[in-house]
Design a protein around this motif. Structure first.
Motif, PDB file in Angstrom:
ATOM      1  N   SER A 157       2.827   1.574  -3.498  1.00  0.00           N
ATOM      2  CA  SER A 157       1.984   1.883  -4.660  1.00  0.00           C
ATOM      3  C   SER A 157       1.431   3.302  -4.622  1.00  0.00           C
ATOM      4  CB  SER A 157       0.827   0.894  -4.743  1.00  0.00           C
ATOM      5  OG  SER A 157      -0.064   1.059  -3.650  1.00  0.00           O
ATOM      6  N   ALA A 189       0.833  -1.201   0.000  1.00  0.00           N
ATOM      7  CA  ALA A 189       0.000   0.000   0.000  1.00  0.00           C
ATOM      8  C   ALA A 189       0.870   1.255   0.000  1.00  0.00           C
ATOM      9  CB  ALA A 189      -0.925  -0.004   1.214  1.00  0.00           C
ATOM     10  N   ARG A 201      -8.573   2.014  -0.103  1.00  0.00           N
ATOM     11  CA  ARG A 201      -8.453   1.326   1.178  1.00  0.00           C
ATOM     12  C   ARG A 201      -7.699   0.021   0.985  1.00  0.00           C
ATOM     13  NH1 ARG A 201      -9.016   4.561   5.521  1.00  0.00           N
ATOM     14  NH2 ARG A 201     -10.960   5.738   5.426  1.00  0.00           N
ATOM     15  N   ALA A 202      -6.846  -0.292   1.935  1.00  0.00           N
ATOM     16  CA  ALA A 202      -6.082  -1.540   1.899  1.00  0.00           C
ATOM     17  C   ALA A 202      -6.687  -2.515   2.899  1.00  0.00           C
ATOM     18  CB  ALA A 202      -4.619  -1.272   2.238  1.00  0.00           C
TER      19      ALA A 202
END
Length: 297
Positions: A81, A78, A86-87
């Motif tokens: 990137s 997360a 949302r992760a």
């Protein structure tokens, strides 16, 4: 969970604490709270890209993963990137031991209903998830989507923005069988493969499998046939450096270039087929042609 990433973080790496976690030098969990189902669904929408839906990324870890490793790997991807989605971690109960392969397969099978329910809940909340499923977690993800198809939950299937199978520990014949009764996703399924994956070579011996989807050779004509028949983007990532020497974890290095890769994967000109990535995730060749068009950007 609130996870702190150290300012000295290097791409693809998890800076593990040596003793007591220190947010200045290592990954550290600095906050945790339980959510109700409604709170989870609301938070999962994150930053909405349209008035009708939001986006989220789901990581389904593989065999031999502890909870902490799965959590920190999600945080690493997360952070690298830099996407605003949302992760979400779908953490099924792995034994987190090399000798726990059979037990892990049972646990993954046990978790199928739960993952199908999570996808249903997200769809109902207006969330379009991108699923990154690794190794045995890829088998779990495909099985759950197959189950949703058999249940007639087409709206849940169509809500999935992208399914990425990273080094999937799935027998090729089984994958064909799974997809034969699974509704087509909106976009081609992305398969990240390395024919020199040591962990999948061991898996093949343990399971008595002839070939796994995660160790496909993109130069093999049968791989081309599979890509066209099953609507797959098969991506050779064998030139990306391995993080731990098994060649099974290369997917984690793609997080830094994921936004660019997603643009390439979703480009309608690309269609289905295979591409080869170099060490920084750039497409360097496209061995397959379909209808006269090169299948990579």
């Amino acid at each position: 969970m609130t996870i702190s990433i150290p300012p000295t973080h290097q791409l693809s790496k998890i800076e593990w604490p040596v003793s007591k976690p220190d947010p200045h030098t290592s990954f550290a969990v600095i906050g945790r709270r339980e959510l109700t189902a409604n709170e989870f669904a609301r938070l999962a929408r994150g930053v909405s890209v349209s008035p009708t839906y939001g986006r989220a990324g789901i990581f389904v870890h593989g065999y031999n993963y502890s909870h902490q490793e799965a959590l920190f790997r999600l945080a690493q991807m997360a952070a690298d990137s830099k996407v605003k989605e949302r992760a979400i971690l779908f953490d099924w109960p792995s034994q987190a031991e090399v000798t726990g392969y059979v037990a892990d397969k049972d646990s993954a099978a046990f978790a199928r209903d739960d993952f199908a329910q999570v996808l249903s809940n997200l769809s109902a909340a207006g969330v379009r998830p991108t699923i990154m499923a690794h190794s045995m977690g890829a088998w779990l993800a495909v099985e759950s989507i197959r189950q949703l198809s058999l249940m007639g939950k087409t709206e849940v299937i169509h809500a999935i923005d992208q399914l990425v199978l990273a080094a999937p520990d799935i027998d090729i014949d089984l994958l064909r069988k799974q997809l034969s009764v699974t509704d087509r996703l909106t976009k081609p399924i992305v398969v990240l493969a390395s024919k020199d994956d040591i962990a999948l070579a061991l898996s093949k011996r343990l399971a008595g499998s002839a070939a796994t989807a995660g160790s496909l050779d993109i130069d093999d004509p049968r791989t081309r046939e599979l890509a066209i028949a099953e609507n797959l983007d098969i991506v050779d990532i064998s030139k990306i450096p391995s993080l731990n020497g098994t060649n099974h974890d290369r997917f984690a290095s793609l997080a830094a270039v994921y936004p660019q890769l997603r643009q390439g994967f979703s480009n309608p000109v690309a269609g289905t087929g295979a591409v080869v990535l170099n060490g920084v995730g750039g497409a360097i060749s496209a061995p397959f042609r379909l209808g006269g068009a090169i299948l990579a950007q």
